[in-house]
Design a protein around this motif. Structure first.
Motif, PDB file in Angstrom:
ATOM      1  N   THR A  76       0.836  -1.209   0.000  1.00  0.00           N
ATOM      2  CA  THR A  76       0.000   0.000   0.000  1.00  0.00           C
ATOM      3  C   THR A  76       0.870   1.258   0.000  1.00  0.00           C
ATOM      4  N   ALA A  77       1.874   1.279   0.881  1.00  0.00           N
ATOM      5  CA  ALA A  77       2.743   2.459   0.997  1.00  0.00           C
ATOM      6  C   ALA A  77       3.521   2.685  -0.298  1.00  0.00           C
ATOM      7  N   THR A  78       3.946   1.593  -0.930  1.00  0.00           N
ATOM      8  CA  THR A  78       4.711   1.686  -2.175  1.00  0.00           C
ATOM      9  C   THR A  78       3.860   2.282  -3.288  1.00  0.00           C
ATOM     10  N   ASN A  79       2.608   1.829  -3.392  1.00  0.00           N
ATOM     11  CA  ASN A  79       1.720   2.354  -4.437  1.00  0.00           C
ATOM     12  C   ASN A  79       1.337   3.812  -4.200  1.00  0.00           C
ATOM     13  N   LEU A  80       1.328   4.206  -2.932  1.00  0.00           N
ATOM     14  CA  LEU A  80       1.082   5.618  -2.611  1.00  0.00           C
ATOM     15  C   LEU A  80       2.188   6.495  -3.202  1.00  0.00           C
ATOM     16  N   GLU A  81       3.404   5.989  -3.150  1.00  0.00           N
ATOM     17  CA  GLU A  81       4.546   6.740  -3.704  1.00  0.00           C
ATOM     18  C   GLU A  81       4.477   6.807  -5.235  1.00  0.00           C
ATOM     19  N   VAL A  82       3.925   5.756  -5.850  1.00  0.00           N
ATOM     20  CA  VAL A  82       3.705   5.785  -7.305  1.00  0.00           C
ATOM     21  C   VAL A  82       2.704   6.903  -7.622  1.00  0.00           C
ATOM     22  N   GLN A  83       1.599   6.930  -6.847  1.00  0.00           N
ATOM     23  CA  GLN A  83       0.530   7.908  -7.091  1.00  0.00           C
ATOM     24  C   GLN A  83       0.979   9.339  -6.809  1.00  0.00           C
ATOM     25  N   GLN A  84       1.935   9.498  -5.889  1.00  0.00           N
ATOM     26  CA  GLN A  84       2.453  10.841  -5.563  1.00  0.00           C
ATOM     27  C   GLN A  84       3.071  11.528  -6.779  1.00  0.00           C
ATOM     28  N   GLY A  85       3.460  10.748  -7.773  1.00  0.00           N
ATOM     29  CA  GLY A  85       4.108  11.326  -8.946  1.00  0.00           C
ATOM     30  C   GLY A  85       5.405  12.017  -8.604  1.00  0.00           C
ATOM     31  N   ARG A  86       6.256  11.334  -7.871  1.00  0.00           N
ATOM     32  CA  ARG A  86       7.552  11.927  -7.477  1.00  0.00           C
ATOM     33  C   ARG A  86       8.514  11.958  -8.658  1.00  0.00           C
ATOM     34  N   GLU A  87       9.200  13.064  -8.777  1.00  0.00           N
ATOM     35  CA  GLU A  87      10.180  13.243  -9.851  1.00  0.00           C
ATOM     36  C   GLU A  87      11.428  12.410  -9.558  1.00  0.00           C
ATOM     37  N   ILE A  88      12.075  11.925 -10.612  1.00  0.00           N
ATOM     38  CA  ILE A  88      13.323  11.178 -10.447  1.00  0.00           C
ATOM     39  C   ILE A  88      14.449  11.954 -11.116  1.00  0.00           C
ATOM     40  N   ARG A  89      15.478  12.259 -10.350  1.00  0.00           N
ATOM     41  CA  ARG A  89      16.598  13.070 -10.849  1.00  0.00           C
ATOM     42  C   ARG A  89      17.872  12.237 -10.873  1.00  0.00           C
ATOM     43  N   VAL A  90      18.554  12.314 -11.997  1.00  0.00           N
ATOM     44  CA  VAL A  90      19.833  11.602 -12.150  1.00  0.00           C
ATOM     45  C   VAL A  90      20.950  12.628 -12.224  1.00  0.00           C
ATOM     46  N   LYS A  91      22.008  12.419 -11.434  1.00  0.00           N
ATOM     47  CA  LYS A  91      23.155  13.335 -11.446  1.00  0.00           C
ATOM     48  C   LYS A  91      24.446  12.543 -11.506  1.00  0.00           C
ATOM     49  N   ILE A  92      25.469  13.165 -12.051  1.00  0.00           N
ATOM     50  CA  ILE A  92      26.804  12.574 -11.999  1.00  0.00           C
ATOM     51  C   ILE A  92      27.674  13.527 -11.192  1.00  0.00           C
ATOM     52  N   LEU A  93      28.113  13.066 -10.016  1.00  0.00           N
ATOM     53  CA  LEU A  93      28.814  13.924  -9.058  1.00  0.00           C
ATOM     54  C   LEU A  93      30.277  13.511  -8.925  1.00  0.00           C
ATOM     55  N   PRO A  94      31.160  14.485  -8.623  1.00  0.00           N
ATOM     56  CA  PRO A  94      32.536  14.111  -8.277  1.00  0.00           C
ATOM     57  C   PRO A  94      32.515  13.227  -7.022  1.00  0.00           C
ATOM     58  N   ARG A  95      33.414  12.261  -6.974  1.00  0.00           N
ATOM     59  CA  ARG A  95      33.467  11.299  -5.879  1.00  0.00           C
ATOM     60  C   ARG A  95      33.412  11.959  -4.485  1.00  0.00           C
ATOM     61  N   ASP A  96      34.243  12.999  -4.294  1.00  0.00           N
ATOM     62  CA  ASP A  96      34.326  13.644  -2.976  1.00  0.00           C
ATOM     63  C   ASP A  96      32.983  14.229  -2.549  1.00  0.00           C
ATOM     64  N   GLU A  97      32.286  14.819  -3.527  1.00  0.00           N
ATOM     65  CA  GLU A  97      30.993  15.431  -3.231  1.00  0.00           C
ATOM     66  C   GLU A  97      29.962  14.358  -2.845  1.00  0.00           C
ATOM     67  N   ALA A  98      29.949  13.252  -3.596  1.00  0.00           N
ATOM     68  CA  ALA A  98      28.993  12.174  -3.322  1.00  0.00           C
ATOM     69  C   ALA A  98      29.231  11.567  -1.936  1.00  0.00           C
ATOM     70  N   PHE A  99      30.512  11.484  -1.551  1.00  0.00           N
ATOM     71  CA  PHE A  99      30.841  10.861  -0.267  1.00  0.00           C
ATOM     72  C   PHE A  99      30.417  11.700   0.939  1.00  0.00           C
TER      73      PHE A  99
END
Ligand SMILES: [Zn+2]
Length: 241
Positions: free
Chosen positions: A151-174
């Motif tokens: 139920t909780a998982t499908n609620l997140e589907v319905q929320q229409g949450r945006e998905i963002r992809v980034k490529i970060l320098p290693r130090d920043e990601a850490f």
């Protein structure tokens, strides 16, 4: 070296490229750039075709080897000579790839929801088009709990949450706490950039796979089954309708 188009544009179905090497023995072709996902992180490699000089070759397997992506071509048509720098036109089996994108995002929604609601971490996962499984550090798993997760998982589907992809320098990601939780520290030292996939407000992971742009694209998630894989390891199976 192959430039990985799928890392920044998961929706590209067709692309042009130049052949940089050919291995006649294994029928493996390396391109200067590719939209074919070579597999990894539980997501299988893509199928599709390459058109070279008017001949259409099926792409039967894709594999990353160092900085190159190898496309293994089926059929019996002869391949171009290794140094021809021939042009190629790639076409993905988009129906299957898009199903895998929806499935991969569904598994991240599951992972983010279970961590938020129960603090349980993921220990493994795998997927096929429209079905997947994920293992969690859970002591007890019951039918009601699984229903609540669904139920909780499908609620997140319905929320229409945006998905963002980034490529970060290693130090920043850490520096990002959410990434440390997902064992980013296990990344090999030589990797200087980290690709991150964020379901805004729910989940953030270091991840190389292809995802949809919004959770609403996933569709209804069904928890199909669950089983114990040890004292503190429980497996959840999902299907996408
Ligand atoms: Zn993933």
């Amino acid at each position: 070296m192959t430039s990985l188009i799928y890392q920044t544009d998961a929706y590209l179905k067709e692309f042009s490229a130049t052949i940089t090497s050919v291995d006649a023995g294994t029928r493996a072709v390396v391109l200067d750039q590719t939209a074919f996902y070579p597999g990894g992180g539980g997501q299988p490699f893509d199928f599709g075709s390459l058109e070279i000089a008017g001949v259409i070759y099926p792409v039967e397997k894709v594999k990353k080897q160092g900085d190159d992506v190898l496309h293994f071509l089926g059929g019996t048509d002869p391949l171009p000579s290794p140094n021809s720098a021939a042009a190629a036109r790639g076409t993905l089996d988009w129906v299957r790839r898009y199903q895998l994108m929806r499935t991969h995002t569904a598994l991240h929604i599951l992972c983010g929801t279970v961590f938020r609601d129960y603090g349980a971490k993921v220990t493994g996962g795998d997927m096929d088009p429209l079905k997947g499984r994920m293992d969690f550090e859970f002591e007890n798993m019951r039918g009601e709990l699984v229903k609540a997760i669904e139920t909780a998982t499908n609620l997140e589907v319905q929320q229409g949450r945006e998905i963002r992809v980034k490529i970060l320098p290693r130090d920043e990601a850490f520096q990002i706490p959410d990434l440390i939780r997902t064992k980013i520290n296990l990344l090999p030292e030589g990797i200087m950039q980290v690709r991150t996939v964020e379901i805004v407000g729910l989940d953030l992971q270091a991840d190389g796979g292809t995802h949809v742009m919004n959770t609403s694209e996933v569709g209804k998630i069904k928890v199909a089954d669950y089983k114990s894989k040890g004292a503190i390891n429980k497996r959840i199976y999902i299907e996408i309708e």
